[in-house]
Enzyme design. Sequence first.
Site, PDB file in Angstrom:
ATOM      1  N   ARG A  60      -8.576   9.644  20.804  1.00  0.00           N
ATOM      2  CA  ARG A  60      -8.158   9.223  22.143  1.00  0.00           C
ATOM      3  C   ARG A  60      -7.869  10.432  23.029  1.00  0.00           C
ATOM      4  O   ARG A  60      -8.223  10.445  24.213  1.00  0.00           O
ATOM      5  CB  ARG A  60      -6.939   8.305  22.048  1.00  0.00           C
ATOM      6  CG  ARG A  60      -7.232   6.974  21.372  1.00  0.00           C
ATOM      7  CD  ARG A  60      -5.969   6.244  20.987  1.00  0.00           C
ATOM      8  NE  ARG A  60      -5.211   6.978  19.961  1.00  0.00           N
ATOM      9  CZ  ARG A  60      -4.147   6.506  19.338  1.00  0.00           C
ATOM     10  NH1 ARG A  60      -3.699   5.290  19.646  1.00  0.00           N
ATOM     11  NH2 ARG A  60      -3.514   7.219  18.417  1.00  0.00           N
ATOM     12  N   HIS A  83     -12.873   3.486   0.851  1.00  0.00           N
ATOM     13  CA  HIS A  83     -12.892   2.429   1.870  1.00  0.00           C
ATOM     14  C   HIS A  83     -13.601   1.178   1.359  1.00  0.00           C
ATOM     15  O   HIS A  83     -14.063   0.350   2.147  1.00  0.00           O
ATOM     16  CB  HIS A  83     -13.601   2.891   3.162  1.00  0.00           C
ATOM     17  CG  HIS A  83     -12.865   3.945   3.928  1.00  0.00           C
ATOM     18  ND1 HIS A  83     -13.511   4.983   4.568  1.00  0.00           N
ATOM     19  CD2 HIS A  83     -11.545   4.127   4.162  1.00  0.00           C
ATOM     20  CE1 HIS A  83     -12.619   5.757   5.159  1.00  0.00           C
ATOM     21  NE2 HIS A  83     -11.413   5.255   4.930  1.00  0.00           N
ATOM     22  N   ASN A 128       0.859  -1.185   0.000  1.00  0.00           N
ATOM     23  CA  ASN A 128       0.000   0.000   0.000  1.00  0.00           C
ATOM     24  C   ASN A 128       0.895   1.233   0.000  1.00  0.00           C
ATOM     25  O   ASN A 128       1.423   1.627   1.040  1.00  0.00           O
ATOM     26  CB  ASN A 128      -0.914  -0.014   1.229  1.00  0.00           C
ATOM     27  CG  ASN A 128      -1.796   1.222   1.317  1.00  0.00           C
ATOM     28  OD1 ASN A 128      -1.874   2.012   0.385  1.00  0.00           O
ATOM     29  ND2 ASN A 128      -2.457   1.390   2.452  1.00  0.00           N
ATOM     30  N   ASN A 188     -12.634   0.418  18.469  1.00  0.00           N
ATOM     31  CA  ASN A 188     -12.018   0.625  19.781  1.00  0.00           C
ATOM     32  C   ASN A 188     -12.716   1.623  20.698  1.00  0.00           C
ATOM     33  O   ASN A 188     -12.468   1.603  21.906  1.00  0.00           O
ATOM     34  CB  ASN A 188     -10.566   1.074  19.593  1.00  0.00           C
ATOM     35  CG  ASN A 188      -9.700  -0.017  19.000  1.00  0.00           C
ATOM     36  OD1 ASN A 188      -9.395  -1.007  19.657  1.00  0.00           O
ATOM     37  ND2 ASN A 188      -9.310   0.149  17.739  1.00  0.00           N
ATOM     38  N   ASP A 222      -9.804   0.894  -4.165  1.00  0.00           N
ATOM     39  CA  ASP A 222     -10.612   1.342  -3.036  1.00  0.00           C
ATOM     40  C   ASP A 222     -12.012   1.760  -3.463  1.00  0.00           C
ATOM     41  O   ASP A 222     -12.919   1.833  -2.643  1.00  0.00           O
ATOM     42  CB  ASP A 222      -9.909   2.527  -2.368  1.00  0.00           C
ATOM     43  CG  ASP A 222      -9.820   2.392  -0.865  1.00  0.00           C
ATOM     44  OD1 ASP A 222      -9.900   1.256  -0.371  1.00  0.00           O
ATOM     45  OD2 ASP A 222      -9.676   3.426  -0.186  1.00  0.00           O
ATOM     46  N   HIS A 227     -17.317   2.632   8.726  1.00  0.00           N
ATOM     47  CA  HIS A 227     -15.853   2.567   8.849  1.00  0.00           C
ATOM     48  C   HIS A 227     -15.407   3.888   9.463  1.00  0.00           C
ATOM     49  O   HIS A 227     -15.411   4.927   8.801  1.00  0.00           O
ATOM     50  CB  HIS A 227     -15.204   2.357   7.482  1.00  0.00           C
ATOM     51  CG  HIS A 227     -13.706   2.324   7.533  1.00  0.00           C
ATOM     52  ND1 HIS A 227     -12.979   1.167   7.323  1.00  0.00           N
ATOM     53  CD2 HIS A 227     -12.785   3.298   7.787  1.00  0.00           C
ATOM     54  CE1 HIS A 227     -11.690   1.435   7.438  1.00  0.00           C
ATOM     55  NE2 HIS A 227     -11.552   2.735   7.720  1.00  0.00           N
ATOM     56  N   LEU A 228     -15.031   3.837  10.736  1.00  0.00           N
ATOM     57  CA  LEU A 228     -14.695   5.052  11.469  1.00  0.00           C
ATOM     58  C   LEU A 228     -13.233   5.031  11.880  1.00  0.00           C
ATOM     59  O   LEU A 228     -12.818   4.208  12.700  1.00  0.00           O
ATOM     60  CB  LEU A 228     -15.581   5.184  12.717  1.00  0.00           C
ATOM     61  CG  LEU A 228     -17.094   5.076  12.495  1.00  0.00           C
ATOM     62  CD1 LEU A 228     -17.825   5.173  13.820  1.00  0.00           C
ATOM     63  CD2 LEU A 228     -17.575   6.155  11.524  1.00  0.00           C
TER      64      LEU A 228
END
EC number: 2.7.2.15
Length: 402
Positions: free
Chosen positions: A280, A175, A11, A330, A143, A203-204
């Site tokens: 995060r 994506h 990639n 996550n 893609d 798809h995050l």
Amino acid sequence: MNEFPVVLVINCGSSSIKFSVLDVATCDVLMAGIADGMNTENAFLSINGDKPINLAHSNYEDALKAIAFELEKRDLTDSVALIGHRIAHGGELFTQSVIITDEIIDNIRRVSPLAPLHNYANLSGIDAARHLFPAVRQVAVFDTSFHQTLAPEAYLYGLPWEYFSSLGVRRYGFHGTSHRYVSRRAYELLDLDEKNSGLIVAHLGNGASICAVRNGQSVDTSMGMTPLEGLMMGTRSGDVDFGAMAWIAKETGQTLSDLERVVNKESGLLGISGLSSDLRVLEKAWHEGHERARLAIKTFVHRIARHIAGHAASLHRLDGIIFTGGIGENSVLIRQLAIEHLGVLGLTLDVEMNKQPNSHGERIISANPSQVICAVIPTNEEKMIALDAIHLGNVKAPVEFA
């Protein structure tokens, strides 16, 4: 061919090469790494997270030579039976993955103005890999190709016809490799009939998109001609009123290039929070009461829920909503907040199941009963690319997706 063949997945980004080596028989990853900082003095190669190897001023071919050398050190060079390349944009020319030939390369080059930052890097990777592995069959995986099943009413913009007919201005979506992999896994996890099913895949990640999958085919998606459209993202604005941008240009004197930079690099979570594009960091700030971090997350979630609900209108039935990508897999908080917005679709969250870490892998997080099933499925684009290469290369495939 070696008795234990492997697939090399490449990639090439605008300044990096991500790669992985997968066992043909199992699709297990045997080796993975990244060459980053291409054409700079700080370029390096990292294998399996080990100490970086200096690649100062290396171009794509130099970096692939270094990767090939690492394969040789591990006695894997002769095992490379296939090479799969991720290609950012296939335009309308490519509806599926293809074996790479000179003609295919010419056609990729034809559509590359649609994604100049990535496609030309992809082509550099193909050229280098063909030079280094001349006897190995190579495959291009696009893609955009999964979304080539969109109907005209789903991909056309409300612009004068000649922009579409002459310039190819339309929704292409991105994506696609992730959406395709995750939807296939969902049929098994949710025990669905692919030929009579309706899924929404979210798809995050730092880049984010929604896809409506009806009977195994993409029928709608949030990204457009470029990856800028749709959801708010890490640094991308997502959907924004063009009139607002025209007004900003008039009031501030900024050029089109200035505004392209703003909506791609300075907006989204970063733009609203003024703190970070990293979710995060923002989640930590959320719990500390940082007002703009909380507002950024609320806006992000509102856009996710609105697009999920809107994409459901493209389905004949809604069986499941699937979260994937770095954030989707996550972030307990983002999934919880998004699902709270989606009660109108008959979705009920199992709070404890939602708290399970991503190490648990594929998992259902909706309550029982729930009118619509909600699940988390870790994406694996490298595996999907490898499986396409195995299929097109006529090498014996794993049972999964064979």
